[in-house]
Scaffold this motif. Structure first.
Motif, PDB file in Angstrom:
ATOM      1  N   ASP A 250       0.964  -1.221  -0.166  1.00  0.00           N
ATOM      2  CA  ASP A 250      -0.290   0.046   0.271  1.00  0.00           C
ATOM      3  C   ASP A 250       0.958   1.201   0.008  1.00  0.00           C
ATOM      4  OD1 ASP A 250      -2.458  -1.304  -0.091  1.00  0.00           O
ATOM      5  OD2 ASP A 250      -2.322  -1.030   2.043  1.00  0.00           O
ATOM      6  N   GLY A 251       2.892   0.919  -0.532  1.00  0.00           N
ATOM      7  CA  GLY A 251       2.945   2.675  -0.803  1.00  0.00           C
ATOM      8  C   GLY A 251       3.589   3.291   1.326  1.00  0.00           C
ATOM      9  N   LYS A 252       2.930   2.161   1.899  1.00  0.00           N
ATOM     10  CA  LYS A 252       3.537   2.568   3.239  1.00  0.00           C
ATOM     11  C   LYS A 252       4.648   2.340   3.452  1.00  0.00           C
ATOM     12  CE  LYS A 252      -0.579   4.565   4.806  1.00  0.00           C
ATOM     13  NZ  LYS A 252      -1.367   3.232   3.698  1.00  0.00           N
ATOM     14  N   PRO A 253       5.846   2.823   4.164  1.00  0.00           N
ATOM     15  CA  PRO A 253       7.819   2.815   4.506  1.00  0.00           C
ATOM     16  C   PRO A 253       7.464   2.131   4.799  1.00  0.00           C
ATOM     17  CG  PRO A 253       6.518   4.888   4.753  1.00  0.00           C
ATOM     18  CD  PRO A 253       5.807   4.318   4.003  1.00  0.00           C
ATOM     19  N   TRP A 254       7.118   1.226   5.964  1.00  0.00           N
ATOM     20  CA  TRP A 254       7.447   0.914   7.199  1.00  0.00           C
ATOM     21  C   TRP A 254       6.768  -0.544   6.674  1.00  0.00           C
ATOM     22  CZ3 TRP A 254       3.535   4.507   7.856  1.00  0.00           C
ATOM     23  CH2 TRP A 254       2.019   4.542   7.459  1.00  0.00           C
ATOM     24  N   GLN A 255       5.886  -0.799   5.386  1.00  0.00           N
ATOM     25  CA  GLN A 255       5.301  -2.057   4.991  1.00  0.00           C
ATOM     26  C   GLN A 255       6.132  -2.552   3.751  1.00  0.00           C
ATOM     27  OE1 GLN A 255       0.795  -1.759   6.439  1.00  0.00           O
ATOM     28  NE2 GLN A 255       1.102  -1.458   4.408  1.00  0.00           N
ATOM     29  N   PRO A 256       7.713  -2.989   3.963  1.00  0.00           N
ATOM     30  CA  PRO A 256       8.131  -3.328   2.918  1.00  0.00           C
ATOM     31  C   PRO A 256       7.808  -5.126   1.946  1.00  0.00           C
ATOM     32  CG  PRO A 256       9.106  -3.952   4.294  1.00  0.00           C
ATOM     33  CD  PRO A 256       8.282  -2.522   5.135  1.00  0.00           C
ATOM     34  N   LEU A 257       7.861  -4.880   0.915  1.00  0.00           N
ATOM     35  CA  LEU A 257       7.777  -6.444   0.651  1.00  0.00           C
ATOM     36  C   LEU A 257       7.810  -7.165   0.820  1.00  0.00           C
ATOM     37  CD1 LEU A 257       4.625  -8.085  -1.297  1.00  0.00           C
ATOM     38  CD2 LEU A 257       6.545  -6.868  -3.508  1.00  0.00           C
ATOM     39  N   GLN A 258       8.007  -8.178   1.249  1.00  0.00           N
ATOM     40  CA  GLN A 258       8.856  -9.363   1.555  1.00  0.00           C
ATOM     41  C   GLN A 258       9.630  -9.740   0.279  1.00  0.00           C
ATOM     42  OE1 GLN A 258       5.563  -9.483   2.444  1.00  0.00           O
ATOM     43  NE2 GLN A 258       5.139 -11.620   2.251  1.00  0.00           N
ATOM     44  N   SER A 259      11.314 -10.517   0.177  1.00  0.00           N
ATOM     45  CA  SER A 259      11.345 -11.084  -0.691  1.00  0.00           C
ATOM     46  C   SER A 259      10.776 -12.330  -0.798  1.00  0.00           C
ATOM     47  CB  SER A 259      12.772 -11.545  -0.340  1.00  0.00           C
ATOM     48  OG  SER A 259      13.088 -12.638   0.612  1.00  0.00           O
ATOM     49  N   PHE A 260      10.731 -12.502  -2.199  1.00  0.00           N
ATOM     50  CA  PHE A 260      10.322 -14.119  -2.700  1.00  0.00           C
ATOM     51  C   PHE A 260      10.632 -14.549  -4.173  1.00  0.00           C
ATOM     52  CE2 PHE A 260       8.264 -10.942  -5.054  1.00  0.00           C
ATOM     53  CZ  PHE A 260       7.931 -11.243  -6.156  1.00  0.00           C
ATOM     54  N   ARG A 261      10.057 -15.495  -4.309  1.00  0.00           N
ATOM     55  CA  ARG A 261      11.025 -16.214  -5.513  1.00  0.00           C
ATOM     56  C   ARG A 261       9.613 -17.076  -6.129  1.00  0.00           C
ATOM     57  NH1 ARG A 261      14.632 -21.631  -4.789  1.00  0.00           N
ATOM     58  NH2 ARG A 261      14.183 -22.155  -2.261  1.00  0.00           N
ATOM     59  N   THR A 262       9.328 -17.196  -7.676  1.00  0.00           N
ATOM     60  CA  THR A 262       8.468 -17.959  -7.662  1.00  0.00           C
ATOM     61  C   THR A 262       9.397 -18.902  -8.322  1.00  0.00           C
ATOM     62  OG1 THR A 262       8.744 -17.818 -10.275  1.00  0.00           O
ATOM     63  CG2 THR A 262       6.961 -16.551  -8.535  1.00  0.00           C
ATOM     64  N   ASP A 263      10.394 -19.917  -8.221  1.00  0.00           N
ATOM     65  CA  ASP A 263      11.326 -20.712  -8.708  1.00  0.00           C
ATOM     66  C   ASP A 263      11.229 -22.500  -7.387  1.00  0.00           C
ATOM     67  OD1 ASP A 263      14.275 -21.016  -7.316  1.00  0.00           O
ATOM     68  OD2 ASP A 263      13.839 -18.906  -7.905  1.00  0.00           O
ATOM     69  N   ASN A 264      12.185 -22.814  -6.949  1.00  0.00           N
ATOM     70  CA  ASN A 264      12.079 -24.056  -6.327  1.00  0.00           C
ATOM     71  C   ASN A 264      13.646 -24.504  -6.284  1.00  0.00           C
ATOM     72  OD1 ASN A 264      11.847 -25.936  -8.735  1.00  0.00           O
ATOM     73  ND2 ASN A 264      10.270 -26.766  -7.246  1.00  0.00           N
ATOM     74  N   ILE A 265      14.185 -23.399  -6.789  1.00  0.00           N
ATOM     75  CA  ILE A 265      15.904 -24.023  -6.745  1.00  0.00           C
ATOM     76  C   ILE A 265      16.674 -24.459  -5.603  1.00  0.00           C
ATOM     77  CG2 ILE A 265      18.631 -23.618  -8.253  1.00  0.00           C
ATOM     78  CD1 ILE A 265      16.205 -22.947 -10.435  1.00  0.00           C
TER      79      ILE A 265
END
Length: 623
Positions: free
Chosen positions: A559-574
């Motif tokens: 929601d564009g809030k500086p205290w709410q970063p999107l967590q790291s993620f990936r879509t592979d399973n390597i």
């Protein structure tokens, strides 16, 4: 002379390990059980109970300790009174009082047995939070950004603090805390009423978290700092939980076998031998210097003093199973608490046999479950603050090389381990990797304390506070791009049109820094919920990664809030590499070889991208 010194030190050693040897004789496998406890000759209250402490509200209040076998013990907390009798086996006594609501008026806690009496004053009733993990959780407020302003405003008589310091870790499941492990070198071993001076010495995250809760709730808040610098996750898991999974059980047996084979006498004798060799070499160098007329300031080797660092003892080391939990957290189980904030990961993200993301995921689940069992709360609130973003910052000029990161896999394991508990209402993963400082101990700790406080005030206390997370719903191929859809809006807090931090790969699994942008839409419900990711070097993309480095690029916020970063993620399973167990003596070599290969692949990908960018750029001065 050296032999005389050897004999005297060995004599000292016999005395110093006498208690240890006696403990060995009481049990065939002493490292698997509680430390043997002899009934005391006098009244003793468990070390967690001290003047100025906070007792947990709205839960039964248990007070316990030890006294001569069979003796009667009376306990008074304010107007509540209870009795107990010291048990025949250990002298342990316990009194349980009814739950009380929050109370900011100081009460006395008085324990009596015969002619003996222990009195503790200014006891408050409120919420008790534990700050657990390793050094970035223990890192003091005085060392972080904005410490001056935070400490100057720390006049908080209803905020209380107790620190359990390093050195308390143990191979035994300890039952009491020694005073030497409380509040560092401060001679005052009571809980501390928070003032500017006290706040400066508190763990920064714990201070910011606790101060926000206290001001918002207007009740007493107690903060127990028991994070241990250098602790691996293995040492923070309750010992009994290793029996719940065959991999964890095999690891614990390996630790116990190493402990059983370890001899403190032999270890110290070897230290003496090394010292004597170094001393002889030092004396020879001094003689050579004198003979040749050289003036060299040579440092004389230090004599062993008969002590052994916990790191050197298998099972007691902060790297080994349950060691820190045994002496620093589980040691006060029985005390009611409100919840736990946890910040750890650095030691488990080092590329050696300790970097096992799948095993970390398992241990994360077992750890939280074990806390809940030991503290008798099946929904004990737990916030895991993700591994911090130290080290070299990721940039466009090193993107692929820095994307080769063990840290990202550990952050993923933290997220998945919590998810495996299947209690999202009472657990949270709080990202910290957007707070990039190229240090082992990043100074951006206030931000993390505030995030944890927002989570607690909203989810634990039900206040009208903003704290949310977002998750990827799908990643669909629209060649030559992938379109990612999220369950909430995600966009930079500065409204930048440039989205950073994405990498993309085809079936080869080679990741390149990607271009990313928010997909325009007239559908208000989908605004800022879709990201288009592509790269000129990847024509048939199959997977993406986001914020995938130790100190990653990545500017998306929920929601564009500086205290709410999107967590790291990936879509592979390597997998980062084939996981090497702790028990494999050849593990470091195997991991080193795997890391070398991955570095070569990442370097080739970086070169290819930079070469392509150079070829695509028009010559300087052209039109």
């Amino acid at each position: 002379m050296h032999h005389q010194y050897l004999n005297s030190l060995l004599a000292l050693l016999v005395l110093s390990v006498g208690t240890f040897a006696q403990a060995q004789s009481t049990s065939a496998t002493p490292h698997s059980h509680l430390r043997p406890v002899k009934p005391p000759a006098s009244l003793k209250v468990h070390g967690i109970f001290r003047s100025h402490m906070v007792l947990q509200r709205d839960k039964p209040i248990t007070i316990w300790g030890w006294a001569p076998v069979g003796s009667k013990v009376t306990v008074a907390l304010g107007d509540q009174k209870g009795e107990s009798k010291a048990a025949a086996d250990s002298g342990r006594w316990e009194v349980v009082f009814a739950a009380e609501p929050a109370n900011a008026q100081g009460q006395s806690l008085v324990v009596q047995s015969g002619d003996e009496s222990v009195r503790m004053d200014d006891i408050l009733i409120g919420d008790v939070w534990v700050m657990n993990g390793q050094s970035n959780m223990a890192f003091a407020l005085k060392g972080v950004f904005e410490a001056d302003l935070e400490s100057a405003t720390a006049h908080l008589p209803l905020l209380r603090h107790l620190r359990i310091k390093a050195g308390a870790e143990s191979e035994y499941v300890e039952t009491d805390i020694k005073e030497e492990f409380l509040n560092g070198d401060d001679p005052d071993k009571n809980w501390k009423v928070v003032t500017p001076a006290v706040a400066s010495e508190m763990g920064a995250i714990g201070y910011v978290f606790g101060s926000q809760l206290q001001r918002a709730l207007q009740i007493p808040i107690g903060i127990i700092d028991n994070a241990r610098g250098g602790a691996s996750l293995e040492s923070l898991v309750p010992r009994h939980k290793f029996a719940d999974h065959p991999d964890a059980k095999a690891y614990l047996k390996w630790v116990d076998d190493r402990r059983a084979a370890f001899s403190e006498q032999a270890f110290l004798a070897e230290q003496i031998r090394k010292y004597e060799e170094s001393l002889k070499q030092h004396e020879k160098q001094i003689a050579d210097d004198q003979e040749k007329g050289r003036k060299v300031n040579r440092r004389k080797p230090n004599k062993p003093d008969g002590s052994i660092r916990t790191w050197s003892v298998p099972g007691r080391s902060p790297s080994d199973a349950a060691a820190c939990y045994n002496g620093m957290f589980g040691v006060f189980k029985g005390l009611s608490i409100k919840g736990v904030a946890f910040h750890q990961g650095f030691n488990n993200s080092m590329m050696n046999t300790s970097c096992n993301p799948k095993f970390y995921r398992l241990l994360m689940k077992l750890m939280v479950q074990g806390w809940r069992e030991d503290f008798k709360d099946p929904h004990l609130p737990v916030a895991v603050i993700g591994l911090c973003a130290g080290g070299q910052a990721q940039t466009a000029l090193n993107f692929e090389m820095e994307g080769l990161s063990t840290a990202s896999y550990i952050r993923e394991a933290q997220q998945h381990g919590l998810a495996d508990i299947q209690d999202p209402e009472h657990t949270a993963y709080i990202p910290s990797d957007d707070q990039r400082i190229p240090q082992l101990h990043p100074q951006k700790k206030k931000e993390l304390g505030l995030r944890a406080a927002r989570w607690a005030l909203k989810t634990v206390y039900g206040m009208n506070i903003i704290w949310d997370t977002a998750n990827i719903v799908s990643a669909k191929q629209e060649w030559p791009a992938l379109v990612l859809t999220f369950d909430r809006a995600v966009f930079p807090d500065d409204m930048s049109a440039v989205i950073e931090g994405f990498s993309i790969a085809d079936r080869s699994g080679t990741y390149f820094m990607a271009n990313a942008s928010i997909r325009p839409t007239k559908d208000k419900a989908m605004a800022n919920r879709q990201i288009v990711v592509s790269s000129p070097l990847v024509t048939e993309p199959v997977s993406v990664r986001y914020s995938w480095a130790r100190g990653p690029m990545g500017n998306l916020k929920v929601d564009g809030k500086p205290w709410q970063p999107l967590q790291s993620f990936r879509t592979d399973n390597i997998d980062f590499s084939a996981e090497v167990s702790h028990m494999d003596p050849d593990g470091p070599r195997k991991n080193a070889e795997e890391l070398k290969k991955l570095k070569e692949e990442a370097a080739a990908a970086l070169k290819k991208r930079l070469d392509n960018a150079q070829m695509s750029s028009p010559p300087l001065g052209s039109h």
